[in-house]
Design an enzyme around this catalytic site. Structure first.
Site, PDB file in Angstrom:
ATOM      1  N   ARG A 231      48.448 -12.506  28.706  1.00  0.00           N
ATOM      2  CA  ARG A 231      47.474 -12.223  27.376  1.00  0.00           C
ATOM      3  C   ARG A 231      47.873 -12.790  26.878  1.00  0.00           C
ATOM      4  O   ARG A 231      47.094 -13.434  25.680  1.00  0.00           O
ATOM      5  CB  ARG A 231      47.899 -10.904  27.220  1.00  0.00           C
ATOM      6  CG  ARG A 231      46.919 -10.102  25.852  1.00  0.00           C
ATOM      7  CD  ARG A 231      47.198  -8.402  26.697  1.00  0.00           C
ATOM      8  NE  ARG A 231      48.249  -8.106  25.694  1.00  0.00           N
ATOM      9  CZ  ARG A 231      48.629  -6.404  25.378  1.00  0.00           C
ATOM     10  NH1 ARG A 231      48.085  -5.783  26.129  1.00  0.00           N
ATOM     11  NH2 ARG A 231      49.637  -6.590  24.870  1.00  0.00           N
TER      12      ARG A 231
ATOM     13  N   GLY B 141      57.353  -6.583  21.852  1.00  0.00           N
ATOM     14  CA  GLY B 141      57.894  -6.005  21.726  1.00  0.00           C
ATOM     15  C   GLY B 141      58.509  -5.179  20.736  1.00  0.00           C
ATOM     16  O   GLY B 141      57.183  -4.313  20.223  1.00  0.00           O
ATOM     17  N   SER B 142      59.009  -4.454  20.180  1.00  0.00           N
ATOM     18  CA  SER B 142      59.604  -3.449  19.447  1.00  0.00           C
ATOM     19  C   SER B 142      58.810  -3.979  18.564  1.00  0.00           C
ATOM     20  O   SER B 142      58.975  -4.727  18.028  1.00  0.00           O
ATOM     21  CB  SER B 142      61.046  -3.317  19.263  1.00  0.00           C
ATOM     22  OG  SER B 142      61.950  -4.131  18.527  1.00  0.00           O
TER      23      SER B 142
ATOM     24  N   GLU C 252      52.018  -7.396  18.849  1.00  0.00           N
ATOM     25  CA  GLU C 252      51.289  -5.962  19.590  1.00  0.00           C
ATOM     26  C   GLU C 252      53.049  -5.155  19.263  1.00  0.00           C
ATOM     27  O   GLU C 252      53.980  -5.444  20.232  1.00  0.00           O
ATOM     28  CB  GLU C 252      51.388  -6.882  20.708  1.00  0.00           C
ATOM     29  CG  GLU C 252      49.968  -7.997  21.285  1.00  0.00           C
ATOM     30  CD  GLU C 252      49.093  -6.533  20.992  1.00  0.00           C
ATOM     31  OE1 GLU C 252      48.698  -5.566  20.693  1.00  0.00           O
ATOM     32  OE2 GLU C 252      48.135  -6.814  20.415  1.00  0.00           O
ATOM     33  N   LEU C 253      53.030  -4.426  18.812  1.00  0.00           N
ATOM     34  CA  LEU C 253      54.847  -3.710  19.082  1.00  0.00           C
ATOM     35  C   LEU C 253      54.674  -2.368  19.147  1.00  0.00           C
ATOM     36  O   LEU C 253      53.857  -1.764  20.405  1.00  0.00           O
ATOM     37  CB  LEU C 253      54.910  -3.281  17.119  1.00  0.00           C
ATOM     38  CG  LEU C 253      54.491  -5.007  16.344  1.00  0.00           C
ATOM     39  CD1 LEU C 253      55.194  -5.371  14.931  1.00  0.00           C
ATOM     40  CD2 LEU C 253      55.572  -6.464  17.415  1.00  0.00           C
TER      41      LEU C 253
ATOM     42  N   CYS D 287      53.702   0.501  26.214  1.00  0.00           N
ATOM     43  CA  CYS D 287      53.843   0.827  24.347  1.00  0.00           C
ATOM     44  C   CYS D 287      52.448   1.925  25.054  1.00  0.00           C
ATOM     45  O   CYS D 287      52.453   2.450  23.658  1.00  0.00           O
ATOM     46  CB  CYS D 287      53.371  -0.825  23.960  1.00  0.00           C
ATOM     47  SG  CYS D 287      51.542  -0.925  24.680  1.00  0.00           S
TER      48      CYS D 287
ATOM     49  N   SER E 131      43.193  -0.263  28.612  1.00  0.00           N
ATOM     50  CA  SER E 131      43.733  -1.840  28.088  1.00  0.00           C
ATOM     51  C   SER E 131      42.348  -2.049  29.867  1.00  0.00           C
ATOM     52  O   SER E 131      42.138  -1.630  30.605  1.00  0.00           O
ATOM     53  CB  SER E 131      44.756  -2.338  29.313  1.00  0.00           C
ATOM     54  OG  SER E 131      45.441  -1.472  28.922  1.00  0.00           O
TER      55      SER E 131
HETATM   56  P1  NAP Z   1      62.281  -6.066  22.355  1.00  0.00           P
HETATM   57  O1  NAP Z   1      63.680  -5.143  22.364  1.00  0.00           O
HETATM   58  O2  NAP Z   1      61.863  -5.733  21.150  1.00  0.00           O
HETATM   59  O3  NAP Z   1      62.538  -7.275  23.465  1.00  0.00           O
HETATM   60  C1  NAP Z   1      61.355  -7.172  23.716  1.00  0.00           C
HETATM   61  C2  NAP Z   1      61.400  -9.541  23.546  1.00  0.00           C
HETATM   62  O4  NAP Z   1      61.718  -9.959  22.409  1.00  0.00           O
HETATM   63  C3  NAP Z   1      61.793 -10.162  24.392  1.00  0.00           C
HETATM   64  O5  NAP Z   1      61.676 -10.732  25.121  1.00  0.00           O
HETATM   65  C4  NAP Z   1      63.664  -9.886  23.728  1.00  0.00           C
HETATM   66  O6  NAP Z   1      64.470 -10.646  23.876  1.00  0.00           O
HETATM   67  C5  NAP Z   1      62.705 -10.573  22.697  1.00  0.00           C
HETATM   68  N1  NAP Z   1      64.008 -10.436  21.026  1.00  0.00           N
HETATM   69  C6  NAP Z   1      64.885  -9.265  20.942  1.00  0.00           C
HETATM   70  N2  NAP Z   1      65.530  -9.449  19.825  1.00  0.00           N
HETATM   71  C7  NAP Z   1      65.058 -11.117  19.583  1.00  0.00           C
HETATM   72  C8  NAP Z   1      65.184 -11.415  18.202  1.00  0.00           C
HETATM   73  N3  NAP Z   1      66.020 -10.786  17.287  1.00  0.00           N
HETATM   74  N4  NAP Z   1      64.235 -12.486  17.678  1.00  0.00           N
HETATM   75  C9  NAP Z   1      63.617 -12.775  19.037  1.00  0.00           C
HETATM   76  N5  NAP Z   1      63.212 -12.592  20.281  1.00  0.00           N
HETATM   77  C10 NAP Z   1      63.719 -10.835  20.222  1.00  0.00           C
HETATM   78  O7  NAP Z   1      61.620  -4.344  22.847  1.00  0.00           O
HETATM   79  P2  NAP Z   1      61.251  -4.190  24.921  1.00  0.00           P
HETATM   80  O8  NAP Z   1      62.545  -3.086  24.891  1.00  0.00           O
HETATM   81  O9  NAP Z   1      61.813  -5.193  25.501  1.00  0.00           O
HETATM   82  O10 NAP Z   1      59.941  -3.607  24.920  1.00  0.00           O
HETATM   83  C11 NAP Z   1      59.621  -2.733  24.570  1.00  0.00           C
HETATM   84  C12 NAP Z   1      59.040  -2.543  22.863  1.00  0.00           C
HETATM   85  O11 NAP Z   1      58.015  -3.145  23.379  1.00  0.00           O
HETATM   86  C13 NAP Z   1      58.199  -1.107  22.804  1.00  0.00           C
HETATM   87  O12 NAP Z   1      58.100  -0.574  21.940  1.00  0.00           O
HETATM   88  C14 NAP Z   1      57.028  -1.322  23.486  1.00  0.00           C
HETATM   89  O13 NAP Z   1      56.061  -0.311  23.269  1.00  0.00           O
HETATM   90  C15 NAP Z   1      56.751  -2.644  23.185  1.00  0.00           C
HETATM   91  N6  NAP Z   1      55.486  -2.905  23.711  1.00  0.00           N
HETATM   92  C16 NAP Z   1      54.144  -2.990  22.963  1.00  0.00           C
HETATM   93  C17 NAP Z   1      53.685  -3.582  23.751  1.00  0.00           C
HETATM   94  C18 NAP Z   1      52.055  -3.968  22.766  1.00  0.00           C
HETATM   95  O14 NAP Z   1      51.202  -4.135  23.021  1.00  0.00           O
HETATM   96  N7  NAP Z   1      51.694  -3.083  21.689  1.00  0.00           N
HETATM   97  C19 NAP Z   1      53.283  -3.340  25.349  1.00  0.00           C
HETATM   98  C20 NAP Z   1      54.223  -3.502  25.233  1.00  0.00           C
HETATM   99  C21 NAP Z   1      55.653  -3.404  25.055  1.00  0.00           C
HETATM  100  P3  NAP Z   1      65.763  -9.999  25.392  1.00  0.00           P
HETATM  101  O15 NAP Z   1      65.261  -9.816  26.370  1.00  0.00           O
HETATM  102  O16 NAP Z   1      66.301 -11.728  25.413  1.00  0.00           O
HETATM  103  O17 NAP Z   1      66.751  -8.697  24.260  1.00  0.00           O
END
Ligand code: NAP
Length: 490
Positions: A170, A243-244, A265-266, A299, A456
């Site tokens: 994407r 991510g989050s 995309e959070l 998400c 989606s």
């Molecule tokens: P996350 O903890 O935010 O991690 C996402 C990505 O960010 C991972 O590659 C992670 O690396 C990286 N990351 C973490 N801390 C970072 C930092 N300080 N600096 C740079 N990169 C950093 O989220 P997750 O637990 O993987 O995913 C779940 C979340 O994603 C949920 O909140 C979900 O709703 C959201 N999400 C949103 C969408 C959307 O399209 N809106 C789609 C899918 C998921 P590491 O793996 O090394 O921690």
């Protein structure tokens, strides 16, 4: 129960290094980290652990490649992406096996994710030759205005573990279609799928004699270690993150220093509304789709079931019956419909959220426990009589738990739906088309599914409002995220 392993022939072809300038290489420190199968907690393989130097080497390569790639004809960029789509499709079974091995989702869902991820590549292969401009006479009649588009420049993508192929394509597909190059940092828990996909891109670029550094991949055990030097480098022009919300906020602050273009995309907290005039059986089927994909770890997962009190018992009974038929197991085992959660902490969090709802008076109608098996599993769970303020309702659950809250009027349903900082997606089941349009106006959301539990689509703009993000991925909008406009006054 026996554990189906990742087929040996797939494992043998899996790149486990860093992709820099078209070469797979070890980390400059020689370090590696382990990738685990969440259904068995066994190590699938070790992966190179990128250092800060590796991250900058990747950005160097993509910055050099940008000057060449932006000059490649749009038709050639389109056909390159089409060749990637064809190869992904031909290797879909292997890709799906990798998705299941590292992420845990059932193979049928992994196949669906590969097909969905490939659609982004196909869609943007078709869009690469449709980057339009504009020409018109200025209102004052004194001159003409011409608007052209250019790629924004080298981009950095950070992806999550829950859709390791789709969240990567994407971002990568529109970036490459626009003429941008990209460094990707996959999630630490699921770097293998991205590596498999990147190898397909590498092969296609090499066969067509195109610049090798167009795509770089830097898996790492420390997201900060690789992200900080890349984000601080003035050659970077764009950050795309999925991510989050918490990490997104901190990345936006880092991106502010470089005035980077950003796509965010959070997180979400999707309301799933069932009105008194809904087809309740269709709503139950929609709820299965919206809640149970990837064991609730999406998400766009329905997080709160807001149901009119006149149909609440029918809906709850239907959901209990439907969830009760789901088979929990290893994603690669025949017949599995619900896989594990991604890690031990995820199971702990879901358990706490269920306990908090029960403390506030909720009834557990199904599940509410860890099945007695190895791996990070939690049983499909239905809760009724859930307090509106319970954390199960106010926080993103990211697990197979459906809390049901009742309402009596449309206004109350809308107020409940909007009572969150998030605004990614909402679902509504109603037979009243006028109500559907009223909801589209009133609900604070980027996407709304009407009588559908899935929204989606690679050709549609995916994204949220409020704390769910900035920008859109997919559709025409997804390409614009990688383009700058230049206005000529002639
Ligand atoms: P996350 O903890 O935010 O991690 C996402 C990505 O960010 C991972 O590659 C992670 O690396 C990286 N990351 C973490 N801390 C970072 C930092 N300080 N600096 C740079 N990169 C950093 O989220 P997750 O637990 O993987 O995913 C779940 C979340 O994603 C949920 O909140 C979900 O709703 C959201 N999400 C949103 C969408 C959307 O399209 N809106 C789609 C899918 C998921 P590491 O793996 O090394 O921690």
């Amino acid at each position: 129960m026996s554990t189906p392993p990742l087929p040996r022939e797939v494992l043998a072809q899996l790149p486990t290094g860093l992709l820099v300038d078209g070469q797979w290489r070890p980390s400059s420190t020689g370090a590696t980290f382990a990738v685990e199968d969440p259904a068995t907690t066994e190590v699938v393989t070790e992966v190179a652990d990128a250092s800060a130097d590796d991250a900058l080497a990747a950005l160097d390569a993509t910055s050099r490649a940008f000057e060449e790639w932006r000059a490649v004809a749009p038709r050639e960029r389109a056909e390159t992406l089409r060749a990637v789509f064809d190869r992904m499709t031909a290797r879909a079974e292997e890709l799906a096996a990798v998705v299941t091995a590292e992420g845990g989702k059932p193979l049928a869902e992994a196949r669906a994710e590969v097909a969905y991820g490939a659609e982004y590549v196909r869609w943007y292969s078709e869009q690469a030759v449709r980057i339009d401009g504009l020409a018109r006479r200025a209102p004052a009649g004194t001159n003409h205005q011409v608007v052209m588009h250019k790629p924004v420049g080298p981009a950095y993508a950070i992806t999550p573990w829950n859709f390791p192929i789709a969240m990567a394509t994407r971002k990568i597909a529109p970036a490459l279609a626009a003429g941008c190059t990209m460094v990707v940092k996959p999630a630490q828990l699921t770097p293998l799928t991205t590596a498999f996909f990147a190898e397909i891109v590498r092969e296609v670029l090499a066969e067509r004699g195109l610049p090798a550094g167009v795509l770089a991949v830097v898996p790492s055990s420390s997201a900060r270690r690789v992200s900080e030097p890349i984000l601080a480098d003035p050659r970077l022009r764009k950050l795309s993150f999925t991510g989050s919300t918490e990490v997104g906020r901190s990345l936006l602050k880092s991106a502010a220093d470089g005035i980077l273009r950003t796509s965010m995309e959070l997180g979400g907290n999707a309301p799933f509304l069932v009105f008194e005039d809904a087809d309740v059986e269709a709503a139950v089927q929609g709820a299965l789709a919206a809640k149970m994909r990837n064991a609730g770890q999406t998400c766009v997962a329905a997080n709160r079931f807001l149901v009119h009190s006149a149909v609440a018992e029918d809906f709850a009974a239907g959901l209990v019956a439907a969830f009760g038929k789901l088979v929990v197991g290893h994603g690669a085992a025949e017949g599995t419909s619900v896989g594990p959660l991604i890690e031990a902490a995820a199971v702990d969090k879901v358990e706490e959220l269920v306990a908090a709802a029960v403390d506030r008076g909720a009834s557990v109608r199904l599940g509410g426990e860890r099945p007695d098996r190895r791996g990070y599993f939690y049983s499909p769970t239905v809760l009724t009589g859930v307090d509106r303020e319970a954390p199960t309702v106010t926080e993103e659950i990211f697990g197979p738990v459906a809390p049901i809250v009742t309402f009596d009027t449309e206004a109350e349903a809308i107020e409940l739906a909007n009572g969150t900082e998030y605004g990614l997606v909402a679902y509504a089941f109603t037979r009243d088309v006028n109500r559907a349009f009223r909801l589209a106006e009133a609900i604070e959301t980027g996407m709304l599914g009407i009588n559908r539990g899935m929204v989606s689509d690679a050709s549609a703009p995916f994204g949220g409002v409020k704390s769910s993000g900035l920008g859109r991925e997919g559709g025409e909008a997804g390409l614009e995220e990688y383009l700058d406009s230049i206005y000529l006054a002639i």
